[in-house]
Design a protein around this motif. Structure first.
Motif, PDB file in Angstrom:
ATOM      1  N   GLU A  14     116.013  55.249 100.832  1.00  0.00           N
ATOM      2  CA  GLU A  14     116.784  54.375  99.935  1.00  0.00           C
ATOM      3  C   GLU A  14     117.526  55.180  98.878  1.00  0.00           C
ATOM      4  O   GLU A  14     118.670  54.908  98.556  1.00  0.00           O
ATOM      5  N   ARG A  15     116.839  56.190  98.381  1.00  0.00           N
ATOM      6  CA  ARG A  15     117.446  57.002  97.320  1.00  0.00           C
ATOM      7  C   ARG A  15     118.577  57.883  97.852  1.00  0.00           C
ATOM      8  O   ARG A  15     119.514  58.204  97.127  1.00  0.00           O
ATOM      9  N   TYR A  16     118.479  58.289  99.101  1.00  0.00           N
ATOM     10  CA  TYR A  16     119.482  59.193  99.701  1.00  0.00           C
ATOM     11  C   TYR A  16     120.066  58.520 100.942  1.00  0.00           C
ATOM     12  O   TYR A  16     119.656  58.820 102.068  1.00  0.00           O
ATOM     13  N   PRO A  17     121.019  57.648 100.776  1.00  0.00           N
ATOM     14  CA  PRO A  17     121.470  56.824 101.915  1.00  0.00           C
ATOM     15  C   PRO A  17     122.143  57.605 103.039  1.00  0.00           C
ATOM     16  O   PRO A  17     122.259  57.099 104.149  1.00  0.00           O
ATOM     17  N   GLU A  18     122.562  58.837 102.773  1.00  0.00           N
ATOM     18  CA  GLU A  18     123.205  59.619 103.845  1.00  0.00           C
ATOM     19  C   GLU A  18     122.298  60.717 104.390  1.00  0.00           C
ATOM     20  O   GLU A  18     122.711  61.455 105.284  1.00  0.00           O
ATOM     21  N   LEU A  19     121.099  60.843 103.838  1.00  0.00           N
ATOM     22  CA  LEU A  19     120.192  61.912 104.286  1.00  0.00           C
ATOM     23  C   LEU A  19     119.832  61.700 105.756  1.00  0.00           C
ATOM     24  O   LEU A  19     119.464  60.606 106.166  1.00  0.00           O
ATOM     25  N   LYS A  20     119.958  62.789 106.546  1.00  0.00           N
ATOM     26  CA  LYS A  20     119.603  62.722 107.972  1.00  0.00           C
ATOM     27  C   LYS A  20     118.160  63.169 108.142  1.00  0.00           C
ATOM     28  O   LYS A  20     117.798  64.258 107.694  1.00  0.00           O
ATOM     29  N   VAL A  21     117.360  62.345 108.791  1.00  0.00           N
ATOM     30  CA  VAL A  21     115.923  62.625 108.866  1.00  0.00           C
ATOM     31  C   VAL A  21     115.412  62.455 110.301  1.00  0.00           C
ATOM     32  O   VAL A  21     115.797  61.511 110.998  1.00  0.00           O
ATOM     33  N   VAL A  22     114.530  63.365 110.708  1.00  0.00           N
ATOM     34  CA  VAL A  22     113.757  63.143 111.934  1.00  0.00           C
ATOM     35  C   VAL A  22     112.304  62.982 111.525  1.00  0.00           C
ATOM     36  O   VAL A  22     111.729  63.857 110.873  1.00  0.00           O
ATOM     37  N   MET A  23     111.730  61.850 111.890  1.00  0.00           N
ATOM     38  CA  MET A  23     110.309  61.672 111.696  1.00  0.00           C
ATOM     39  C   MET A  23     109.642  62.312 112.918  1.00  0.00           C
ATOM     40  O   MET A  23     109.837  61.874 114.051  1.00  0.00           O
TER      41      MET A  23
ATOM     42  N   LEU B 204     122.510  68.766 106.695  1.00  0.00           N
ATOM     43  CA  LEU B 204     121.431  69.479 107.397  1.00  0.00           C
ATOM     44  C   LEU B 204     120.229  68.540 107.520  1.00  0.00           C
ATOM     45  O   LEU B 204     119.765  67.987 106.517  1.00  0.00           O
ATOM     46  N   PRO B 205     119.692  68.342 108.725  1.00  0.00           N
ATOM     47  CA  PRO B 205     118.605  67.367 108.870  1.00  0.00           C
ATOM     48  C   PRO B 205     117.291  67.800 108.203  1.00  0.00           C
ATOM     49  O   PRO B 205     116.940  68.982 108.195  1.00  0.00           O
ATOM     50  N   LEU B 206     116.588  66.802 107.688  1.00  0.00           N
ATOM     51  CA  LEU B 206     115.245  66.982 107.127  1.00  0.00           C
ATOM     52  C   LEU B 206     114.246  66.508 108.184  1.00  0.00           C
ATOM     53  O   LEU B 206     114.280  65.347 108.607  1.00  0.00           O
ATOM     54  N   LEU B 207     113.370  67.403 108.600  1.00  0.00           N
ATOM     55  CA  LEU B 207     112.331  67.057 109.580  1.00  0.00           C
ATOM     56  C   LEU B 207     111.036  66.824 108.810  1.00  0.00           C
ATOM     57  O   LEU B 207     110.611  67.696 108.057  1.00  0.00           O
TER      58      LEU B 207
ATOM     59  N   VAL C  36     105.230  70.991 100.246  1.00  0.00           N
ATOM     60  CA  VAL C  36     105.734  70.311  99.043  1.00  0.00           C
ATOM     61  C   VAL C  36     104.633  69.414  98.472  1.00  0.00           C
ATOM     62  O   VAL C  36     104.028  68.630  99.201  1.00  0.00           O
ATOM     63  N   THR C  37     104.373  69.536  97.172  1.00  0.00           N
ATOM     64  CA  THR C  37     103.292  68.728  96.583  1.00  0.00           C
ATOM     65  C   THR C  37     103.729  67.284  96.354  1.00  0.00           C
ATOM     66  O   THR C  37     102.921  66.374  96.521  1.00  0.00           O
ATOM     67  N   ASP C  38     104.997  67.074  95.987  1.00  0.00           N
ATOM     68  CA  ASP C  38     105.475  65.697  95.807  1.00  0.00           C
ATOM     69  C   ASP C  38     106.859  65.574  96.450  1.00  0.00           C
ATOM     70  O   ASP C  38     107.868  65.934  95.852  1.00  0.00           O
ATOM     71  N   PRO C  39     106.900  65.049  97.677  1.00  0.00           N
ATOM     72  CA  PRO C  39     108.180  65.021  98.403  1.00  0.00           C
ATOM     73  C   PRO C  39     109.284  64.246  97.681  1.00  0.00           C
ATOM     74  O   PRO C  39     110.463  64.499  97.924  1.00  0.00           O
ATOM     75  N   LEU C  40     108.921  63.326  96.794  1.00  0.00           N
ATOM     76  CA  LEU C  40     109.975  62.575  96.092  1.00  0.00           C
ATOM     77  C   LEU C  40     110.436  63.295  94.830  1.00  0.00           C
ATOM     78  O   LEU C  40     111.329  62.813  94.127  1.00  0.00           O
ATOM     79  N   ALA C  41     109.846  64.464  94.566  1.00  0.00           N
ATOM     80  CA  ALA C  41     110.229  65.200  93.345  1.00  0.00           C
ATOM     81  C   ALA C  41     111.211  66.335  93.629  1.00  0.00           C
ATOM     82  O   ALA C  41     111.666  66.989  92.695  1.00  0.00           O
ATOM     83  N   ILE C  42     111.540  66.584  94.908  1.00  0.00           N
ATOM     84  CA  ILE C  42     112.419  67.729  95.199  1.00  0.00           C
ATOM     85  C   ILE C  42     113.876  67.254  95.279  1.00  0.00           C
ATOM     86  O   ILE C  42     114.587  67.478  96.265  1.00  0.00           O
ATOM     87  N   ASP C  43     114.324  66.654  94.168  1.00  0.00           N
ATOM     88  CA  ASP C  43     115.629  65.995  94.158  1.00  0.00           C
ATOM     89  C   ASP C  43     116.801  66.906  94.474  1.00  0.00           C
ATOM     90  O   ASP C  43     117.695  66.526  95.225  1.00  0.00           O
ATOM     91  N   SER C  44     116.804  68.116  93.895  1.00  0.00           N
ATOM     92  CA  SER C  44     117.993  68.943  94.103  1.00  0.00           C
ATOM     93  C   SER C  44     118.081  69.363  95.569  1.00  0.00           C
ATOM     94  O   SER C  44     119.176  69.457  96.142  1.00  0.00           O
ATOM     95  N   VAL C  45     116.930  69.583  96.208  1.00  0.00           N
ATOM     96  CA  VAL C  45     116.924  69.966  97.625  1.00  0.00           C
ATOM     97  C   VAL C  45     117.368  68.782  98.498  1.00  0.00           C
ATOM     98  O   VAL C  45     118.208  68.931  99.392  1.00  0.00           O
ATOM     99  N   LEU C  46     116.838  67.602  98.225  1.00  0.00           N
ATOM    100  CA  LEU C  46     117.229  66.428  99.015  1.00  0.00           C
ATOM    101  C   LEU C  46     118.713  66.120  98.821  1.00  0.00           C
ATOM    102  O   LEU C  46     119.418  65.767  99.777  1.00  0.00           O
ATOM    103  N   GLY C  47     119.187  66.299  97.607  1.00  0.00           N
ATOM    104  CA  GLY C  47     120.616  66.097  97.342  1.00  0.00           C
ATOM    105  C   GLY C  47     121.469  67.081  98.132  1.00  0.00           C
ATOM    106  O   GLY C  47     122.493  66.708  98.716  1.00  0.00           O
ATOM    107  N   ALA C  48     121.024  68.334  98.186  1.00  0.00           N
ATOM    108  CA  ALA C  48     121.785  69.354  98.941  1.00  0.00           C
ATOM    109  C   ALA C  48     121.749  69.045 100.438  1.00  0.00           C
ATOM    110  O   ALA C  48     122.742  69.243 101.147  1.00  0.00           O
TER     111      ALA C  48
END
Ligand code: DOR
Ligand code: ZN
Length: 347
Positions: free
Chosen positions: A163-172, A131-134, A113-125
């Motif tokens: 902050e923008r996606y308060p329910e997004l599940k993430v693994v760093m 589904l977790p984002l790794l 991804v060239t700009d991770p903060l620009a993939i809004d529709s994917v992050l919203g989904a």
């Protein structure tokens, strides 16, 4: 403590590759782990549900019937990934996460991804479906020093994203810095992190002092000692937010031992033993099972493994290089002696 029995571990971050390399390496993980999150950075990358399922079939074929091993598949996000593909992935029983590689950050990330903060529709989904984002948490800005890329990623990308996606599940994934440890601790349970054995064992001196050692080169790169100390504290802490992810990443010997060597440490042959050695040195063997076998399933909403793995304080020599088709792959610490030996117990 000279012996302990723990629930069978899972590897929440594993590269198995494809073809002859996959055939050569898959058994090492299947001998220790019940499940593994399989990274999708093949050439070309695994970007669709159909490709992930076809890859899963190849992984299962490479593992063979002798092992009861479940590959947990992931999709590789690109600038073209659609929300519809995410919805489909979330409904597929074999897909457990999606992987964000900032384009150019690491091995086979060119299509990332060239700009991770620009993939809004994917992050919203992702947020909607759970589904977790790794994330491979490093910026690719050439002006940022390679040792600072993780800390800058947290400031510029991860913090605003959460902050923008308060329910997004993430693994760093494969965290390497005190800043990452502090950031993960500062967030709720929807943010977890994996830690590799090599980042727990070594600081950057191991790679650079007294000669350049390409088998210690991985990304994110090994950091200075104070960061390793922060990782050790995280691995044994009772928060449940940190778990085992080896990032075992095999490359052909010639691609590692080269004027421009590839990033990756092939730790799978003795992964659990390496973690046991670290926890033992900390006097924290009683914390090992949570890290290797309990915290990950809890984060992913999966049951813990039923099988058990026995660890004995019995030294062994890390295996010799392994052939993979016309190539050879060198296990991390190959030929060196380690303190522990793991045996998977029968059901
Ligand atoms: O060291 C690494 N190797 N870090 C990564 O992020 C990718 C991996 C690989 O695929 O070789
Ligand atoms: Zn990786």
């Amino acid at each position: 403590m000279n012996e302990l029995t723990i629930r069978q571990p899972d590897d929440w971050h594993l590269h198995l590759r494809d073809g002859a390399m996959l055939d050569a390496v898959a058994g090492f993980s299947a001998r220790q782990c019940g499940r593994a999150i399989i990274m999708p950075n093949l050439v070309p990358p695994v970007t669709t549900v159909a490709e992930a399922n076809a890859y899963r079939d190849r992984v299962l074929a490479a593992v063979g019937p002798a092992h009861d091993f479940q590959p947990l598949m992931t999709l590789y996000l690109t600038d073209q990934t659609t929300a519809a593909e995410i919805e489909q992935a979330a409904n597929d029983p074999h897909i457990h996460a999606v992987k964000l590689y900032p384009a150019g950050a690491t091995t086979n990330s060119e299509n990332g991804v060239t700009d991770p903060l620009a993939i809004d529709s994917v992050l919203g989904a992702l947020e909607r479906t759970g589904l977790p984002l790794l994330v491979h948490g490093e910026v690719v800005d050439p002006a940022v020093d390679i040792f600072d890329r993780e800390a800058v990623f947290i400031e510029r990308v991860l913090s605003p994203m959460l902050e923008r996606y308060p329910e997004l599940k993430v693994v760093m994934e494969h965290i390497t810095t005190a800043q990452a440890v502090a950031f993960v601790r500062s967030q709720g349970d929807r943010l977890g992190a994996t830690i590799t054995a090599h980042h727990l064992m070594f600081n950057r001196n191991a790679m650079l002092a007294g000669g350049i050692r390409p088998h210690y080169y991985c990304l994110p790169i090994l950091k200075r000692e104070k960061h390793r100390e922060a990782l050790l504290e995280a691995a044994v802490d009772p928060s449940g937010k940190f778990f085992m992810g080896t990032d075992s990443a095999p490359h052909p010997k010639g691609a590692k031992e080269s004027a421009c060597g590839c990033a990756g440490a092939f730790t799978a042959p003795v992964a659990v033993e390496l973690y046991a050695q670290v926890f033992d040195q900390l006097g924290a063997l009683d914390r090992l099972e949570a890290f290797t076998s309990l915290n990950g399933p809890r984060f992913y909403g999966l049951p813990v493994n039923e099988r058990r793995l026995k660890l004995e304080r019995r030294s062994q020599t890390v295996p010799a290089p392994v052939s993979a088709g016309d190539d050879t792959v060198v296990p991390f610490l190959s030929g060196e002696s380690i303190d522990w030996t793991a045996t998977l117990l029968d059901e």
